[in-house]
Write a protein that holds these residues in place. Structure first.
Motif, PDB file in Angstrom:
ATOM      1  N   GLU A 212       5.256   9.901  -8.722  1.00 30.87           N
ATOM      2  CA  GLU A 212       6.985  10.433  -9.451  1.00 30.87           C
ATOM      3  C   GLU A 212       7.078  11.398  -9.149  1.00 30.87           C
ATOM      4  OE1 GLU A 212       9.026  10.741 -13.978  1.00 30.87           O
ATOM      5  OE2 GLU A 212       6.189  10.455 -13.680  1.00 30.87           O
ATOM      6  N   SER A 213       6.022  12.039  -8.676  1.00 30.83           N
ATOM      7  CA  SER A 213       6.327  13.592  -8.570  1.00 30.83           C
ATOM      8  C   SER A 213       7.366  13.159  -6.858  1.00 30.83           C
ATOM      9  CB  SER A 213       4.964  14.710  -8.242  1.00 30.83           C
ATOM     10  OG  SER A 213       4.298  14.083  -7.145  1.00 30.83           O
ATOM     11  N   ASP A 214       6.632  11.939  -6.222  1.00 37.80           N
ATOM     12  CA  ASP A 214       7.590  12.270  -4.838  1.00 37.80           C
ATOM     13  C   ASP A 214       8.546  11.111  -5.670  1.00 37.80           C
ATOM     14  OD1 ASP A 214       5.285  12.478  -3.222  1.00 37.80           O
ATOM     15  OD2 ASP A 214       3.705   9.803  -3.476  1.00 37.80           O
ATOM     16  N   LEU A 215       9.215  10.721  -6.128  1.00 38.73           N
ATOM     17  CA  LEU A 215      10.382  10.511  -6.643  1.00 38.73           C
ATOM     18  C   LEU A 215      11.450  11.717  -7.182  1.00 38.73           C
ATOM     19  CD1 LEU A 215       9.607   7.901  -9.124  1.00 38.73           C
ATOM     20  CD2 LEU A 215      10.504   7.332  -6.891  1.00 38.73           C
ATOM     21  N   GLU A 216      11.155  12.340  -7.238  1.00 36.82           N
ATOM     22  CA  GLU A 216      11.715  14.014  -7.375  1.00 36.82           C
ATOM     23  C   GLU A 216      12.402  14.859  -5.541  1.00 36.82           C
ATOM     24  OE1 GLU A 216       9.736  16.941  -9.822  1.00 36.82           O
ATOM     25  OE2 GLU A 216       8.640  15.364 -10.757  1.00 36.82           O
ATOM     26  N   LYS A 217      11.660  14.560  -5.243  1.00 34.99           N
ATOM     27  CA  LYS A 217      11.786  15.013  -3.733  1.00 34.99           C
ATOM     28  C   LYS A 217      12.366  14.053  -2.666  1.00 34.99           C
ATOM     29  CE  LYS A 217       6.738  16.501  -3.746  1.00 34.99           C
ATOM     30  NZ  LYS A 217       5.203  15.830  -3.007  1.00 34.99           N
ATOM     31  N   GLY A 218      12.484  13.088  -2.826  1.00 30.19           N
ATOM     32  CA  GLY A 218      13.475  12.708  -2.147  1.00 30.19           C
ATOM     33  C   GLY A 218      13.166  10.945  -2.068  1.00 30.19           C
TER      34      GLY A 218
ATOM     35  N   GLU B 144       0.949  -0.721   0.284  1.00 31.58           N
ATOM     36  CA  GLU B 144       0.421   0.269   0.279  1.00 31.58           C
ATOM     37  C   GLU B 144       1.143   1.518  -0.221  1.00 31.58           C
ATOM     38  OE1 GLU B 144      -3.042   0.159  -0.514  1.00 31.58           O
ATOM     39  OE2 GLU B 144      -3.367  -2.127  -0.533  1.00 31.58           O
ATOM     40  N   ARG B 145       2.199   1.197   0.824  1.00 32.79           N
ATOM     41  CA  ARG B 145       3.016   2.071   0.483  1.00 32.79           C
ATOM     42  C   ARG B 145       3.836   2.867  -0.476  1.00 32.79           C
ATOM     43  NH1 ARG B 145       7.599   1.822   4.276  1.00 32.79           N
ATOM     44  NH2 ARG B 145       5.744   1.950   6.114  1.00 32.79           N
ATOM     45  N   LEU B 146       4.376   1.713  -1.404  1.00 29.38           N
ATOM     46  CA  LEU B 146       4.599   1.304  -2.207  1.00 29.38           C
ATOM     47  C   LEU B 146       3.865   2.348  -4.013  1.00 29.38           C
ATOM     48  CD1 LEU B 146       6.806   0.798  -4.626  1.00 29.38           C
ATOM     49  CD2 LEU B 146       6.400  -1.227  -4.734  1.00 29.38           C
TER      50      LEU B 146
ATOM     51  N   LYS C 136      18.325   8.080  -9.122  1.00 30.89           N
ATOM     52  CA  LYS C 136      19.665   6.789  -9.020  1.00 30.89           C
ATOM     53  C   LYS C 136      19.907   5.638  -8.089  1.00 30.89           C
ATOM     54  CE  LYS C 136      24.046   7.717  -8.224  1.00 30.89           C
ATOM     55  NZ  LYS C 136      24.994   8.443  -8.289  1.00 30.89           N
ATOM     56  N   GLN C 137      19.486   6.745  -6.777  1.00 32.80           N
ATOM     57  CA  GLN C 137      19.263   5.765  -5.990  1.00 32.80           C
ATOM     58  C   GLN C 137      17.988   4.469  -6.012  1.00 32.80           C
ATOM     59  OE1 GLN C 137      19.425   8.924  -5.593  1.00 32.80           O
ATOM     60  NE2 GLN C 137      20.414   9.589  -4.056  1.00 32.80           N
ATOM     61  N   VAL C 138      16.965   4.825  -6.332  1.00 30.66           N
ATOM     62  CA  VAL C 138      15.731   4.179  -6.324  1.00 30.66           C
ATOM     63  C   VAL C 138      16.176   2.959  -7.630  1.00 30.66           C
ATOM     64  CG1 VAL C 138      12.936   4.087  -7.333  1.00 30.66           C
ATOM     65  CG2 VAL C 138      14.122   5.745  -5.235  1.00 30.66           C
ATOM     66  N   LYS C 139      16.610   3.466  -9.142  1.00 33.35           N
ATOM     67  CA  LYS C 139      17.270   2.342 -10.041  1.00 33.35           C
ATOM     68  C   LYS C 139      17.970   1.658  -9.309  1.00 33.35           C
ATOM     69  CE  LYS C 139      16.333   5.500 -13.590  1.00 33.35           C
ATOM     70  NZ  LYS C 139      16.553   6.091 -14.884  1.00 33.35           N
TER      71      LYS C 139
ATOM     72  N   GLU D 288      14.797   8.460  -0.260  1.00 31.59           N
ATOM     73  CA  GLU D 288      14.585   7.243   1.009  1.00 31.59           C
ATOM     74  C   GLU D 288      13.485   6.878   0.856  1.00 31.59           C
ATOM     75  OE1 GLU D 288      15.165  11.131   1.066  1.00 31.59           O
ATOM     76  OE2 GLU D 288      17.127  11.056   0.355  1.00 31.59           O
ATOM     77  N   ALA D 289      12.749   7.181   1.029  1.00 31.00           N
ATOM     78  CA  ALA D 289      11.048   6.288   1.637  1.00 31.00           C
ATOM     79  C   ALA D 289      11.104   5.251   0.725  1.00 31.00           C
ATOM     80  CB  ALA D 289      10.210   7.370   1.887  1.00 31.00           C
ATOM     81  N   VAL D 290      11.518   5.716  -0.564  1.00 33.40           N
ATOM     82  CA  VAL D 290      10.986   4.722  -2.096  1.00 33.40           C
ATOM     83  C   VAL D 290      11.941   3.102  -1.932  1.00 33.40           C
ATOM     84  CG1 VAL D 290      10.820   4.357  -4.265  1.00 33.40           C
ATOM     85  CG2 VAL D 290      10.241   6.119  -3.256  1.00 33.40           C
ATOM     86  N   VAL D 291      13.222   3.477  -1.264  1.00 31.72           N
ATOM     87  CA  VAL D 291      14.057   2.570  -1.292  1.00 31.72           C
ATOM     88  C   VAL D 291      13.914   1.803  -0.392  1.00 31.72           C
ATOM     89  CG1 VAL D 291      16.591   2.182  -1.056  1.00 31.72           C
ATOM     90  CG2 VAL D 291      15.749   3.836  -2.196  1.00 31.72           C
ATOM     91  N   GLU D 292      13.496   2.155   0.911  1.00 35.64           N
ATOM     92  CA  GLU D 292      13.050   1.364   2.104  1.00 35.64           C
ATOM     93  C   GLU D 292      12.132   0.938   2.148  1.00 35.64           C
ATOM     94  OE1 GLU D 292      14.129   0.049   6.225  1.00 35.64           O
ATOM     95  OE2 GLU D 292      15.079   0.550   4.513  1.00 35.64           O
ATOM     96  N   THR D 293      11.371   1.649   1.202  1.00 32.83           N
ATOM     97  CA  THR D 293       9.872   0.244   1.133  1.00 32.83           C
ATOM     98  C   THR D 293      10.105  -0.897   0.179  1.00 32.83           C
ATOM     99  OG1 THR D 293       8.437   2.483   1.193  1.00 32.83           O
ATOM    100  CG2 THR D 293       7.082   0.562   0.209  1.00 32.83           C
ATOM    101  N   VAL D 294      10.836  -0.593  -0.887  1.00 25.17           N
ATOM    102  CA  VAL D 294      11.808  -1.537  -1.736  1.00 25.17           C
ATOM    103  C   VAL D 294      12.236  -2.670  -1.498  1.00 25.17           C
ATOM    104  CG1 VAL D 294      12.592  -2.086  -4.261  1.00 25.17           C
ATOM    105  CG2 VAL D 294      11.282   0.491  -4.405  1.00 25.17           C
ATOM    106  N   ARG D 295      13.057  -1.932  -0.054  1.00 27.31           N
ATOM    107  CA  ARG D 295      14.232  -3.252   0.159  1.00 27.31           C
ATOM    108  C   ARG D 295      13.399  -4.136   1.031  1.00 27.31           C
ATOM    109  NH1 ARG D 295      15.836  -3.763   4.958  1.00 27.31           N
ATOM    110  NH2 ARG D 295      15.174  -2.363   6.063  1.00 27.31           N
TER     111      ARG D 295
END
Length: 127
Positions: free
Chosen positions: A26-32, A19-21, A81-84, A34-41
């Motif tokens: 896409e606009s969230d990716l521009e802001k930062g 649900e978080r993911l 780059k961190q997300v990719k 960290e949250a996306v990377v941690e959720t994917v991890r």
């Protein structure tokens, strides 16, 4: 509060991570990132745990087409780059650690890997 009896990865927790993911835009990716990377991890770790311990995890992963979403995000021009990098690590970990033949078939079918291969990466960047 982990007393060693309850797994950290409950199915309910896995659903919350999804649900978080799903809520990221896409606009969230521009802001930062960290949250996306941690959720994917965390999704990756939970999925790998679930693949060995609870079939509902991988069934949910397939039902919600999470892999396709990972590949879609990889192709976004604005994805940091961190997300990719995290998504590449995730896909690598899944392919290396999935033991169930049906699960592996799912990972390698549906053109997800082909779309990943077609994604343009900056190979000059050592990360």
């Amino acid at each position: 509060d982990d007393d060693g009896k309850q797994p950290f990865y409950t199915f309910a927790r896995f659903q919350q991570l999804y649900e978080r993911l799903s809520s990221f835009r896409e606009s969230d990716l521009e802001k930062g990132s960290e949250a996306v990377v941690e959720t994917v991890r965390q999704i990756t770790e939970a999925l790998l745990w679930g693949e060995q311990n609870d079939a509902r995890f991988f069934d949910f992963f397939c039902e919600k087409v999470i892999l396709a979403n990972f590949v879609r995000v990889m192709g976004l021009a604005k994805a940091p780059k961190q997300v990719k990098l995290q998504l590449l690590q995730t896909l690598s970990m899944l392919v290396m650690n999935i033991k169930n033949q049906t699960s592996m078939y799912y990972l390698l079918s549906n053109n997800h890997v082909n779309r990943l291969i077609e994604t343009e990466f900056d190979f000059e960047d050592e990360e």
